[in-house]
Design a protein around this motif. Structure first.
Motif, PDB file in Angstrom:
ATOM      1  N   TYR A 180      65.569  -6.255   2.213  1.00  0.00           N
ATOM      2  CA  TYR A 180      64.445  -5.345   1.924  1.00  0.00           C
ATOM      3  C   TYR A 180      63.636  -5.874   0.750  1.00  0.00           C
ATOM      4  O   TYR A 180      64.104  -6.714  -0.030  1.00  0.00           O
ATOM      5  N   GLU A 181      62.421  -5.378   0.658  1.00  0.00           N
ATOM      6  CA  GLU A 181      61.579  -5.639  -0.522  1.00  0.00           C
ATOM      7  C   GLU A 181      61.022  -4.309  -0.994  1.00  0.00           C
ATOM      8  O   GLU A 181      60.722  -3.436  -0.180  1.00  0.00           O
ATOM      9  N   VAL A 182      60.894  -4.170  -2.309  1.00  0.00           N
ATOM     10  CA  VAL A 182      60.357  -2.942  -2.901  1.00  0.00           C
ATOM     11  C   VAL A 182      59.041  -3.273  -3.588  1.00  0.00           C
ATOM     12  O   VAL A 182      58.960  -4.252  -4.334  1.00  0.00           O
ATOM     13  N   ARG A 183      58.006  -2.468  -3.331  1.00  0.00           N
ATOM     14  CA  ARG A 183      56.695  -2.697  -3.958  1.00  0.00           C
ATOM     15  C   ARG A 183      56.096  -1.365  -4.423  1.00  0.00           C
ATOM     16  O   ARG A 183      56.388  -0.312  -3.855  1.00  0.00           O
ATOM     17  N   ILE A 184      55.269  -1.441  -5.460  1.00  0.00           N
ATOM     18  CA  ILE A 184      54.434  -0.301  -5.854  1.00  0.00           C
ATOM     19  C   ILE A 184      53.025  -0.622  -5.371  1.00  0.00           C
ATOM     20  O   ILE A 184      52.379  -1.560  -5.866  1.00  0.00           O
ATOM     21  N   ILE A 185      52.574   0.133  -4.398  1.00  0.00           N
ATOM     22  CA  ILE A 185      51.221  -0.047  -3.858  1.00  0.00           C
ATOM     23  C   ILE A 185      50.661   1.354  -3.619  1.00  0.00           C
ATOM     24  O   ILE A 185      51.326   2.195  -3.005  1.00  0.00           O
ATOM     25  N   SER A 186      49.470   1.592  -4.111  1.00  0.00           N
ATOM     26  CA  SER A 186      48.894   2.928  -3.989  1.00  0.00           C
ATOM     27  C   SER A 186      47.703   2.920  -3.037  1.00  0.00           C
ATOM     28  O   SER A 186      46.824   2.057  -3.141  1.00  0.00           O
ATOM     29  N   ALA A 187      47.684   3.896  -2.140  1.00  0.00           N
ATOM     30  CA  ALA A 187      46.553   4.017  -1.209  1.00  0.00           C
ATOM     31  C   ALA A 187      45.244   4.263  -1.954  1.00  0.00           C
ATOM     32  O   ALA A 187      44.173   3.884  -1.478  1.00  0.00           O
ATOM     33  N   HIS A 188      45.352   4.887  -3.131  1.00  0.00           N
ATOM     34  CA  HIS A 188      44.134   5.266  -3.877  1.00  0.00           C
ATOM     35  C   HIS A 188      43.837   4.338  -5.039  1.00  0.00           C
ATOM     36  O   HIS A 188      42.691   4.016  -5.315  1.00  0.00           O
ATOM     37  N   ARG A 189      44.921   3.887  -5.736  1.00  0.00           N
ATOM     38  CA  ARG A 189      44.702   3.078  -6.940  1.00  0.00           C
ATOM     39  C   ARG A 189      44.620   1.583  -6.619  1.00  0.00           C
ATOM     40  O   ARG A 189      43.962   0.841  -7.353  1.00  0.00           O
ATOM     41  N   THR A 190      45.320   1.154  -5.565  1.00  0.00           N
ATOM     42  CA  THR A 190      45.264  -0.272  -5.167  1.00  0.00           C
ATOM     43  C   THR A 190      45.077  -0.361  -3.639  1.00  0.00           C
ATOM     44  O   THR A 190      45.943  -0.906  -2.927  1.00  0.00           O
ATOM     45  N   PRO A 191      43.971   0.167  -3.145  1.00  0.00           N
ATOM     46  CA  PRO A 191      43.775   0.194  -1.685  1.00  0.00           C
ATOM     47  C   PRO A 191      43.696  -1.196  -1.059  1.00  0.00           C
ATOM     48  O   PRO A 191      44.147  -1.392   0.071  1.00  0.00           O
ATOM     49  N   SER A 234      53.711 -10.903  10.005  1.00  0.00           N
ATOM     50  CA  SER A 234      53.895 -12.334   9.724  1.00  0.00           C
ATOM     51  C   SER A 234      54.829 -12.554   8.533  1.00  0.00           C
ATOM     52  O   SER A 234      55.423 -13.632   8.400  1.00  0.00           O
ATOM     53  N   ASN A 235      54.999 -11.548   7.691  1.00  0.00           N
ATOM     54  CA  ASN A 235      55.940 -11.676   6.571  1.00  0.00           C
ATOM     55  C   ASN A 235      57.354 -11.214   6.921  1.00  0.00           C
ATOM     56  O   ASN A 235      58.210 -11.109   6.039  1.00  0.00           O
ATOM     57  N   GLY A 236      57.598 -10.901   8.189  1.00  0.00           N
ATOM     58  CA  GLY A 236      58.966 -10.643   8.643  1.00  0.00           C
ATOM     59  C   GLY A 236      59.458  -9.215   8.488  1.00  0.00           C
ATOM     60  O   GLY A 236      60.667  -8.985   8.512  1.00  0.00           O
ATOM     61  N   PHE A 237      58.539  -8.265   8.326  1.00  0.00           N
ATOM     62  CA  PHE A 237      58.977  -6.869   8.204  1.00  0.00           C
ATOM     63  C   PHE A 237      59.079  -6.209   9.579  1.00  0.00           C
ATOM     64  O   PHE A 237      58.189  -6.363  10.417  1.00  0.00           O
ATOM     65  N   GLY A 238      60.181  -5.450   9.773  1.00  0.00           N
ATOM     66  CA  GLY A 238      60.374  -4.728  11.027  1.00  0.00           C
ATOM     67  C   GLY A 238      60.077  -3.251  10.902  1.00  0.00           C
ATOM     68  O   GLY A 238      59.810  -2.574  11.895  1.00  0.00           O
ATOM     69  N   VAL A 239      60.162  -2.738   9.681  1.00  0.00           N
ATOM     70  CA  VAL A 239      59.889  -1.320   9.404  1.00  0.00           C
ATOM     71  C   VAL A 239      59.289  -1.228   7.999  1.00  0.00           C
ATOM     72  O   VAL A 239      59.707  -1.974   7.099  1.00  0.00           O
ATOM     73  N   ILE A 240      58.347  -0.307   7.846  1.00  0.00           N
ATOM     74  CA  ILE A 240      57.807  -0.018   6.507  1.00  0.00           C
ATOM     75  C   ILE A 240      58.154   1.424   6.158  1.00  0.00           C
ATOM     76  O   ILE A 240      57.889   2.338   6.949  1.00  0.00           O
ATOM     77  N   ILE A 241      58.743   1.608   4.983  1.00  0.00           N
ATOM     78  CA  ILE A 241      58.976   2.958   4.464  1.00  0.00           C
ATOM     79  C   ILE A 241      57.950   3.187   3.357  1.00  0.00           C
ATOM     80  O   ILE A 241      57.837   2.376   2.433  1.00  0.00           O
ATOM     81  N   ALA A 242      57.191   4.278   3.490  1.00  0.00           N
ATOM     82  CA  ALA A 242      56.109   4.544   2.537  1.00  0.00           C
ATOM     83  C   ALA A 242      56.356   5.885   1.853  1.00  0.00           C
ATOM     84  O   ALA A 242      56.377   6.931   2.513  1.00  0.00           O
ATOM     85  N   ALA A 243      56.564   5.847   0.542  1.00  0.00           N
ATOM     86  CA  ALA A 243      56.863   7.066  -0.212  1.00  0.00           C
ATOM     87  C   ALA A 243      55.707   7.386  -1.143  1.00  0.00           C
ATOM     88  O   ALA A 243      55.278   6.527  -1.927  1.00  0.00           O
ATOM     89  N   ALA A 244      55.206   8.610  -1.064  1.00  0.00           N
ATOM     90  CA  ALA A 244      54.107   8.992  -1.950  1.00  0.00           C
ATOM     91  C   ALA A 244      54.080  10.500  -2.131  1.00  0.00           C
ATOM     92  O   ALA A 244      54.576  11.256  -1.294  1.00  0.00           O
ATOM     93  N   GLY A 245      53.487  10.897  -3.239  1.00  0.00           N
ATOM     94  CA  GLY A 245      53.373  12.323  -3.538  1.00  0.00           C
ATOM     95  C   GLY A 245      51.934  12.765  -3.636  1.00  0.00           C
ATOM     96  O   GLY A 245      51.003  11.969  -3.523  1.00  0.00           O
ATOM     97  N   LYS A 246      51.754  14.073  -3.818  1.00  0.00           N
ATOM     98  CA  LYS A 246      50.425  14.716  -3.947  1.00  0.00           C
ATOM     99  C   LYS A 246      49.607  14.492  -2.669  1.00  0.00           C
ATOM    100  O   LYS A 246      50.082  14.779  -1.587  1.00  0.00           O
TER     101      LYS A 246
END
Ligand code: RP5
Length: 164
Positions: free
Chosen positions: A31-42, A54-66
């Motif tokens: 797995y890889e963990v990243r901080i990416i924001s839909a609003h702050r780093t679109p 192409s980077n080899g991901f099979g599933v993306i888990i997206a956690a966000a609040g508000k």
């Protein structure tokens, strides 16, 4: 094996998402963990999702609040399945996050788990990977047997205590 991406809108989501990360570790999932924001780093959200296959991901888990648009934005740019974790992070107790994650328009699904459902997000991702990984499917079966054994032990204990 394909990797799981754990994307969080903020580092303030990490305390909840540690449960997801530890579950992925427990099953030996890359797995890889990243901080990416839909609003702050679109732009980063766009780039990450566009390159996910192409980077080899099979599933993306997206956690966000508000106003939790992260899962939906990532899902807009990829065909990799996206699992949304609504984070309880505001005065609305996570209902805002839940609705803004789950209520996707037709054509762009985000498979949404419970508010703060970090562990279930990991398990659902593992179940997806297990479709093409027999050893993972076996590990999930063992996990369920272990869970059932724990409940049975609690059942026996509580019966004993109540009857005493
Ligand atoms: C969301 O806003 C994040 O996912 C987080 O749950 C919430 C608060 O973020 P911070 O202000 O703590 O960075 O985008």
């Amino acid at each position: 094996m394909k990797k799981v991406a754990v994307i969080m809108g903020s580092d303030s989501d990490l305390s909840v998402m540690n449960g997801c990360i530890s579950t992925l570790k427990q099953f030996g999932i890359p797995y890889e963990v990243r901080i990416i924001s839909a609003h702050r780093t679109p732009d980063a959200a766009h780039q990450f999702a566009s390159a996910a296959i192409s980077n080899g991901f099979g599933v993306i888990i997206a956690a966000a609040g508000k106003a939790a648009h992260l899962g939906g934005v990532l899902a807009a740019y990829t065909t990799v399945p996206v699992i949304g974790v609504p984070i309880k992070s505001s005065t609305l107790d996570g209902l805002d996050s839940l609705l803004s994650t789950v209520q996707m328009p037709k054509g762009v699904p985000v498979a949404t788990v419970a508010i703060n459902g970090a562990e279930n997000a990991a398990l659902l991702a593992i179940q997806m990977l297990a479709l093409s990984e027999p050893a993972l499917a076996k590990a999930l079966e063992e996990y369920k047997l272990q869970m059932a054994a724990e409940v049975a032990a609690k059942d026996e204990r509580i019966s004993r205590e109540v009857m005493a």
